[in-house]
Design an enzyme around this catalytic site. Structure first.
Site, PDB file in Angstrom:
ATOM      1  N   GLU A  13      17.457  76.357  -6.281  1.00 45.44           N
ATOM      2  CA  GLU A  13      17.976  76.567  -7.637  1.00 45.44           C
ATOM      3  C   GLU A  13      19.116  77.584  -7.607  1.00 45.44           C
ATOM      4  O   GLU A  13      19.390  78.201  -6.588  1.00 45.44           O
ATOM      5  CB  GLU A  13      16.871  77.071  -8.581  1.00 45.44           C
ATOM      6  N   ASN A 143      16.628  75.215 -18.895  1.00 39.81           N
ATOM      7  CA  ASN A 143      17.603  74.778 -17.905  1.00 39.81           C
ATOM      8  C   ASN A 143      18.944  74.503 -18.570  1.00 39.81           C
ATOM      9  O   ASN A 143      19.102  74.660 -19.782  1.00 39.81           O
ATOM     10  CB  ASN A 143      17.104  73.511 -17.189  1.00 39.81           C
ATOM     11  N   ASP A 193      18.169  69.094 -15.663  1.00 42.12           N
ATOM     12  CA  ASP A 193      17.853  70.362 -15.003  1.00 42.12           C
ATOM     13  C   ASP A 193      19.070  71.279 -15.175  1.00 42.12           C
ATOM     14  O   ASP A 193      19.553  71.460 -16.273  1.00 42.12           O
ATOM     15  CB  ASP A 193      17.476  70.120 -13.544  1.00 42.12           C
TER      16      ASP A 193
END
Length: 291
Positions: A13, A143, A193
């Protein structure tokens, strides 16, 4: 998209191209690692962390802001020293940080969520001029935090709902209205995301479970998809000397043995040369009120 870095993350991430260092940084959240790769030299970092960290912004050449499960920190890239800036749900052991990004005014937006993705356990905050304030609450999986080119609005998603929201911002970067639904990804069977905006204002949204980054116009129309051989794509970033290389992190989290056998490159960092025209992420500006 092609394989760029073959180190595997459980939950990759927070991809961030550092424009002054010419280096791509990212996190393995649950693996508690900070990674980087300098394309010109081939130099890499793999820094063990004492707690889960998920997102970053650059301050200057040698300093970064890093978001962890308990706070926001000033991190010295050269020495590895962390300096405390502000607590982030420090007294709530069941939550951690997730997606985050610097805004065009020099602030930083950061989302939190339950460590087990508990329903509506998270929130989104903005840290600016030494103050941490809530932007949105009752978020399950925050997100897609990013900002339009004209500085008129911000975006964020709740992946659990598959909803991408848009919120109008005032001249200082604070919400000027309630968030509105921008794209209902559930209608398309997709889960948004991480995301960013490019030089034209187009959003580039990673699709968890679909192995791709999809372009979304400023009007909310879904466009081209950039595929990768890993189903759990998580966070895109534009980088390279001209900001035309698209990077994207991925994850192995939630993939069983059969899925991993079918997608053995899961958890690695991918890149696509000449994908589009990105732009440098804004710096986070330290204020006198910061520690």
């Amino acid at each position: 998209m092609d394989l760029f870095d073959d180190r595997t993350c459980k939950l990759g991430e927070g991809a961030l191209w550092h424009p002054l260092r010419g280096e791509i940084f990212w996190f393995d959240i649950t693996g508690k690692r900070l990674l980087s790769h300098h394309p010109a030299s081939g130099h890499t970092r793999d820094v063990p962390l004492t707690e889960m960290c998920s997102a970053a912004a650059w301050i200057d050449r040698d300093r970064m802001l890093i978001a962890s499960e308990t706070g926001l920190w000033e991190y010295d890239v050269t020495t590895g020293v962390f300096g405390h800036l502000v607590d982030l749900e420090k007294d709530c052991a069941s939550t951690r940080s997730n997606d985050g990004r610097a805004d065009p005014w020099g602030g930083f937006w950061i989302g939190t969520m339950g460590k087990q993705a508990e329903h509506k356990a998270g929130a989104i905050y903005r840290y600016a001029e030494g103050a941490l304030r809530t932007i949105a609450d009752r978020i399950s999986i925050p997100n897609a935090i990013c900002f339009d080119r004209e500085r008129g609005c911000g975006y964020f998603a709740d992946t659990a709902k598959a909803h991408l929201y848009r919120v109008a911002l005032d001249a200082a970067g604070w919400p000027a209205a309630e968030p509105e639904l921008f794209v209902d990804f559930a209608e398309h069977g997709l889960s948004p995301d991480g995301a960013l905006t490019d030089a034209s204002g187009t959003l580039w949204v990673a699709l968890w479970g679909a192995g791709a980054v999809i372009e979304v116009s400023p009007e909310g129309v879904l466009g081209a998809r950039h595929e990768m051989p890993a189903p759990h794509s998580t966070c895109p970033a534009f980088g390279g000397p001209d900001f035309t290389t698209l990077y994207c992190t991925t994850a192995t989290q939630g993939l069983g043995p059969d899925a991993l056998a079918e997608a053995p490159l899961s958890g690695k960092l991918f890149a696509q040369l000449g994908a589009g025209q990105g732009r440098a992420e804004p710096a986070f500006i330290l204020d006198r009120g910061d520690a």
